[in-house]
Design a protein around this motif. Structure first.
Motif, mmCIF file in Angstrom:
data_model
loop_
_atom_site.group_PDB
_atom_site.id
_atom_site.type_symbol
_atom_site.label_atom_id
_atom_site.label_comp_id
_atom_site.label_asym_id
_atom_site.label_seq_id
_atom_site.Cartn_x
_atom_site.Cartn_y
_atom_site.Cartn_z
ATOM 1 N N UNK A 96 17.548 0.777 -3.325
ATOM 2 C CA UNK A 96 16.963 2.080 -2.985
ATOM 3 C C UNK A 96 15.876 2.472 -3.986
ATOM 4 N N UNK A 97 16.152 2.299 -5.274
ATOM 5 C CA UNK A 97 15.186 2.690 -6.303
ATOM 6 C C UNK A 97 13.938 1.813 -6.261
ATOM 7 N N UNK A 98 14.134 0.498 -6.129
ATOM 8 C CA UNK A 98 12.995 -0.427 -6.141
ATOM 9 C C UNK A 98 12.100 -0.211 -4.931
ATOM 10 N N UNK A 99 12.697 -0.007 -3.764
ATOM 11 C CA UNK A 99 11.903 0.219 -2.553
ATOM 12 C C UNK A 99 11.155 1.547 -2.660
ATOM 13 N N UNK A 100 11.771 2.555 -3.251
ATOM 14 C CA UNK A 100 11.086 3.835 -3.445
ATOM 15 C C UNK A 100 9.867 3.663 -4.349
ATOM 16 N N UNK A 101 10.017 2.883 -5.423
ATOM 17 C CA UNK A 101 8.892 2.620 -6.320
ATOM 18 C C UNK A 101 7.802 1.851 -5.583
ATOM 19 N N UNK A 102 8.208 0.876 -4.775
ATOM 20 C CA UNK A 102 7.232 0.101 -3.997
ATOM 21 C C UNK A 102 6.405 1.007 -3.086
ATOM 22 N N UNK A 103 7.077 1.916 -2.390
ATOM 23 C CA UNK A 103 6.381 2.814 -1.469
ATOM 24 C C UNK A 103 5.380 3.685 -2.226
ATOM 25 N N UNK A 104 5.787 4.201 -3.365
ATOM 26 C CA UNK A 104 4.886 5.039 -4.168
ATOM 27 C C UNK A 104 3.667 4.238 -4.613
ATOM 28 N N UNK A 105 3.895 3.021 -5.096
ATOM 29 C CA UNK A 105 2.789 2.192 -5.569
ATOM 30 C C UNK A 105 1.848 1.811 -4.428
ATOM 31 N N UNK A 106 2.414 1.516 -3.262
ATOM 32 C CA UNK A 106 1.584 1.151 -2.108
ATOM 33 C C UNK A 106 0.645 2.303 -1.725
ATOM 34 N N UNK A 107 1.095 3.544 -1.904
ATOM 35 C CA UNK A 107 0.299 4.703 -1.496
ATOM 36 C C UNK A 107 -0.626 5.211 -2.598
ATOM 37 N N UNK A 108 -0.470 4.689 -3.804
ATOM 38 C CA UNK A 108 -1.292 5.183 -4.914
ATOM 39 C C UNK A 108 -2.247 4.134 -5.475
ATOM 40 N N UNK A 109 -1.940 2.853 -5.291
ATOM 41 C CA UNK A 109 -2.765 1.798 -5.879
ATOM 42 C C UNK A 109 -3.607 1.127 -4.797
ATOM 43 N N UNK A 110 -4.904 1.109 -5.008
ATOM 44 C CA UNK A 110 -5.833 0.444 -4.096
ATOM 45 C C UNK A 110 -6.665 -0.558 -4.880
ATOM 46 N N UNK A 111 -6.694 -1.790 -4.408
ATOM 47 C CA UNK A 111 -7.478 -2.812 -5.100
ATOM 48 C C UNK A 111 -8.886 -2.890 -4.510
ATOM 49 N N UNK A 112 -9.751 -3.605 -5.211
ATOM 50 C CA UNK A 112 -11.095 -3.858 -4.696
ATOM 51 C C UNK A 112 -11.003 -4.727 -3.445
ATOM 52 N N UNK A 113 -11.953 -4.580 -2.512
ATOM 53 C CA UNK A 113 -11.883 -5.326 -1.243
ATOM 54 C C UNK A 113 -11.881 -6.838 -1.454
#
Length: 211
Positions: A96-113
């Motif tokens: 539960x904790x790891x997936x929550x962190x993953x979701x947060x990171x997916x929505x906050x971190x954007x890489x260069x194209x």
């Protein structure tokens, strides 16, 4: 973590672009990131062409959100019935904790194209860390804790997942490494908390008269 900063800053773009050019021979046509519904429902609108992508979809299926949770809960139930209640609670909490962190990171971190043959790979813009790598590693860890005899086949399966995520163009190398690092941190937390006996002591205190 440091890798997240490197990915966000563009320091790892060269490596990921090289992988997109040379390490994804089984990749199909570029696609958009999965929708929330596609992430929840197993194989919904999943691509099955070319064959390499279809194989990757099947092999990595236990790392899908719902299926991975069911597998971790099955492992937790096995641990609970064998008297390892702390391990059961810890593995469930780790997922539960790891997936929550993953979701947060997916929505906050954007890489260069990233590009393949001049086409923008939109699906990689917010693909760090790899949820499939993360959840597959947690599934392997939880199942191995519950059924130790499965450690070797689970290890082989996890290696296959990591390789196919890359070869089929589902994730970049830094995505996969990020997912594995997050899973490692979660699993280390499970081992530390389970071994500390903290949950057992707290449960014993609650059972004492007058507490």
């Amino acid at each position: 973590m440091a890798l997240a900063g490197l990915v966000a800053s563009g320091a790892m773009t060269g490596l990921d672009q090289w992988a997109a050019d040379h390490l994804m021979p089984l990749a199909g046509r570029p696609s958009a990131p999965p929708t929330s519904l596609e992430s929840i429902v197993p194989l919904l609108h999943a691509p099955f062409h070319p064959v390499g992508v279809a194989i990757a979809e099947i092999v990595t299926l236990p790392g899908q959100v719902v299926i991975s949770l069911v597998l971790v809960l099955a492992a937790a139930r096995r641990l609970w019935t064998r008297g390892r209640t702390e391990a059961a609670v810890c593995w469930t909490g780790a997922w539960l904790a790891a997936v929550a962190v993953e979701v947060v990171l997916r929505h906050t971190l954007t890489r260069e194209p990233l590009y393949r043959h001049g086409v923008h790979l939109v699906g990689f813009d917010s693909s760090w860390p790899s949820g499939h790598a993360l959840r597959s590693a947690l599934v392997a860890g939880a199942l191995a804790a519950a059924w130790p005899r499965l450690r070797v086949p689970l290890t082989i399966w996890l290696v296959a997942v990591v390789v196919l995520l890359e070869l089929a163009g589902l994730h970049t190398p830094t995505d996969v490494v990020g997912g594995l690092l997050l899973a490692t941190a979660a699993a280390a937390g499970v081992v530390a908390l389970d071994g500390s006996g903290l949950l057992r002591r707290r449960a014993a205190l609650r059972r004492r008269p007058g507490t």
